[in-house]
Design an enzyme around this catalytic site. Structure first.
Site, PDB file in Angstrom:
ATOM      1  N   LYS A   1      33.275 -64.398  43.181  1.00 44.30           N
ATOM      2  CA  LYS A   1      33.848 -65.743  43.307  1.00 44.30           C
ATOM      3  C   LYS A   1      33.984 -66.130  44.775  1.00 44.30           C
ATOM      4  O   LYS A   1      33.645 -67.243  45.183  1.00 44.30           O
ATOM      5  CB  LYS A   1      35.228 -65.789  42.642  1.00 44.30           C
ATOM      6  N   ASN A   2      34.493 -65.220  45.581  1.00 41.64           N
ATOM      7  CA  ASN A   2      34.761 -65.536  46.975  1.00 41.64           C
ATOM      8  C   ASN A   2      33.491 -65.691  47.801  1.00 41.64           C
ATOM      9  O   ASN A   2      33.539 -66.223  48.910  1.00 41.64           O
ATOM     10  CB  ASN A   2      35.656 -64.456  47.598  1.00 41.64           C
TER      11      ASN A   2
ATOM     12  N   ARG B   1      41.485 -74.030  46.621  1.00 40.63           N
ATOM     13  CA  ARG B   1      41.656 -73.843  48.056  1.00 40.63           C
ATOM     14  C   ARG B   1      40.329 -73.885  48.806  1.00 40.63           C
ATOM     15  O   ARG B   1      40.222 -74.477  49.878  1.00 40.63           O
ATOM     16  CB  ARG B   1      42.337 -72.487  48.289  1.00 40.63           C
TER      17      ARG B   1
ATOM     18  N   CYS C   1      46.001 -71.110  44.584  1.00 40.10           N
ATOM     19  CA  CYS C   1      47.145 -70.302  44.170  1.00 40.10           C
ATOM     20  C   CYS C   1      48.303 -70.432  45.151  1.00 40.10           C
ATOM     21  O   CYS C   1      48.087 -70.455  46.362  1.00 40.10           O
ATOM     22  CB  CYS C   1      46.735 -68.828  44.066  1.00 40.10           C
TER      23      CYS C   1
ATOM     24  N   ARG D   1      48.968 -70.534  54.056  1.00 43.57           N
ATOM     25  CA  ARG D   1      47.537 -70.551  54.377  1.00 43.57           C
ATOM     26  C   ARG D   1      47.142 -71.826  55.116  1.00 43.57           C
ATOM     27  O   ARG D   1      46.311 -72.617  54.649  1.00 43.57           O
ATOM     28  CB  ARG D   1      46.699 -70.386  53.104  1.00 43.57           C
ATOM     29  N   PRO D   2      47.698 -72.075  56.296  1.00 39.47           N
ATOM     30  CA  PRO D   2      47.400 -73.324  56.997  1.00 39.47           C
ATOM     31  C   PRO D   2      45.944 -73.400  57.423  1.00 39.47           C
ATOM     32  O   PRO D   2      45.266 -72.377  57.580  1.00 39.47           O
ATOM     33  CB  PRO D   2      48.322 -73.253  58.227  1.00 39.47           C
TER      34      PRO D   2
ATOM     35  N   ASP E   1      44.999 -74.817  60.242  1.00 38.88           N
ATOM     36  CA  ASP E   1      44.962 -75.137  61.673  1.00 38.88           C
ATOM     37  C   ASP E   1      43.847 -74.410  62.404  1.00 38.88           C
ATOM     38  O   ASP E   1      43.276 -74.943  63.364  1.00 38.88           O
ATOM     39  CB  ASP E   1      46.319 -74.838  62.331  1.00 38.88           C
ATOM     40  N   LEU E   2      43.504 -73.191  61.972  1.00 33.27           N
ATOM     41  CA  LEU E   2      42.425 -72.465  62.636  1.00 33.27           C
ATOM     42  C   LEU E   2      41.092 -73.175  62.437  1.00 33.27           C
ATOM     43  O   LEU E   2      40.253 -73.219  63.348  1.00 33.27           O
ATOM     44  CB  LEU E   2      42.349 -71.031  62.120  1.00 33.27           C
TER      45      LEU E   2
ATOM     46  N   ASP F   1      43.886 -59.158  48.062  1.00 32.60           N
ATOM     47  CA  ASP F   1      43.619 -59.522  46.670  1.00 32.60           C
ATOM     48  C   ASP F   1      43.819 -58.344  45.705  1.00 32.60           C
ATOM     49  O   ASP F   1      43.927 -58.554  44.493  1.00 32.60           O
ATOM     50  CB  ASP F   1      42.189 -60.052  46.522  1.00 32.60           C
TER      51      ASP F   1
ATOM     52  N   ARG G   1      40.251 -68.482  36.787  1.00 29.85           N
ATOM     53  CA  ARG G   1      39.692 -68.970  38.047  1.00 29.85           C
ATOM     54  C   ARG G   1      38.866 -67.889  38.745  1.00 29.85           C
ATOM     55  O   ARG G   1      37.951 -68.201  39.500  1.00 29.85           O
ATOM     56  CB  ARG G   1      40.812 -69.415  38.993  1.00 29.85           C
TER      57      ARG G   1
END
Length: 420
Positions: free
Chosen positions: A22-23, A94, A118, A123-124, A126-127, A308, A400
């Protein structure tokens, strides 16, 4: 929403084939927006997140043809018909924020709702945004949206240092850099196998990338990329989850379509707890009998122990002999499964980002709720080992990221069924 009903106590035996990651597939679908030629993605997993990502790129102009029987997706984006991703879809996933890099690279502009997914931490992004700004983008943030534009119409190569080796930021900036003018250097980049899979796909499209899988990735921008054919890598988290399920039930299973190198951190902890693991070129066998021993775990970016797998191993260690300590360094809110495990009798105490688990002989079946994807996997593992019946609610979270996990577990001997 549906539920899983599990009768615990059955050891798992047999063979299972691991699905594609998935990732890995989600950023690759986004990367298909870079080209006006058709790409063929093979061995697609049947996951809700993949469906949402396909719908998202379709809304931006991609022609998406899904061949479910043969597990293929054909994606072609002759022209981008939009650059706006609204909240309805983005809030579900996400990884949808990964389209920003592709849109900026090809169209020079993007407007994306702040992402969902989730609820495991802030988990901003900004990066991501700092990297885009370094490449010449102008960022505006307001009313729940982030809008980025390139005044010159095209991103510029830049030297980017990530304050944290974020997988999402690395993927987004890597995709964006493919069509940027000049050379982009991403330092302190994430080195996860999924980054390597994305870079492999982009290279097939004609991108010039070196260093993927290390902490420094160099991308020399090109004017245009073509379509490509690619087979998605195996899902190392699904493999780790099934390995843990076999270990907690005292089973003996063999998993094929795996990359043992990707599983080293999980394999090491399962071996430390007493499980026997035999590795082949593309398969792993795990055997376990008797109660596991307690182990300590601290999550880290790859090649460290994956965040995970923290929840599934937490469930496993609930029945270990002794005291286990788990430290979560990636996400600040990734112990949401603890309260549900306590409903099954687990003895867990949480202090900030540390969980202390006092192992029990066994847990009791109970009605529990999946609060997120990996928490749901943890509850399945707990239910397989518990005495009595466990009902796991809100399994849409599990769908998911796990492709019909109940079918694989049933074939291995688990007493699990899906109910509406």
């Amino acid at each position: 929403m549906g539920a899983f009903v599990i009768e615990g106590g059955n050891p798992l035996f047999g063979n299972a084939v691991i699905s594609s990651s998935k990732n890995a597939i989600l950023p690759i679908i986004s990367a298909c927006l870079l080209s006006d030629e058709e790409s063929l993605i093979k061995q697609i997993p049947g996951l809700d997140d993949v469906t949402v990502m396909c719908e998202l790129v379709s809304n931006l102009g991609a022609n998406v043809e899904v061949d479910g029987r043969n597990r293929k997706i054909y994606i072609k984006t002759p022209t981008l018909t939009g650059y706006f991703a609204d909240y309805e879809l983005v809030s579900k996933l996400r990884a949808s924020f990964l389209i920003m890099g592709a849109l900026l690279a090809r169209a020079g502009k993007a407007k994306v709702a702040l992402p969902g997914g989730c609820p495991i931490g802030s988990r901003p992004v900004d990066l991501h945004l700092k990297g885009f700004e370094a490449m010449g983008a102008v960022i505006e943030n307001g009313h729940g949206f982030i809008e980025a534009t390139c005044p010159s119409g095209r991103l510029k190569g830049a030297n980017i240092y990530l304050d944290f080796p974020s997988v999402g930021a690395t993927e987004n900036l890597l995709i964006a850099a493919v069509l940027a003018d000049g050379e982009t250097v991403i330092e302190n980049a994430a080195s996860e196998p999924e980054i390597v899979d994305l870079a492999t796909f982009l290279t097939k499209m004609g991108a010039k990338i070196t260093g993927a899988g290390t902490d420094t990735i160099i991308v020399k921008g090109v004017d245009k990329v073509r379509g490509a054919e690619h087979t998605i890598m195996p899902d190392r988290i699904e493999a780790g989850t099934l390995m843990t399920a076999a270990a907690v039930t005292g089973g003996d299973i063999t998993l094929s379509n795996v990359v043992p190198e990707h599983l080293k951190p999980v394999t090491a902890k399962l071996r430390e707890s007493g499980a026997e693991i035999i590795e082949g070129d593309t398969e792993v066998r795990i055997k376990s009998n008797g109660r596991p021993s307690a182990v300590d775990i601290k999550t880290h970016p790859f090649p460290g122990f994956p965040t995970d797998m923290q929840a599934p191993l937490s469930a496993y260690l609930c029945t270990a002999e002794g005291t286990s300590v788990i430290v979560e360094t990636i996400f600040e809110n990734r112990f949401m499964h603890v309260n549900e495990l306590r409903r099954m009798g687990a003895q867990i105490r949480v202090d900030g980002r540390t969980a202390i688990i006092e192992g029990l002989d066994h847990m009791q079946g109970a009605q529990v709720r999946a609060t997120d994807l990996r928490a749901g996997a943890a509850l399945i593992i707990a239910g397989l080992a518990a005495v009595g019946t466990t009902e796991v609610l809100d399994i849409h979270h599990i769908d998911r990221g796990y492709e019909f996990i109940e079918n694989k577990l049933q074939r291995l001997g688990a007493n699990i069924k899906r109910v509406c």
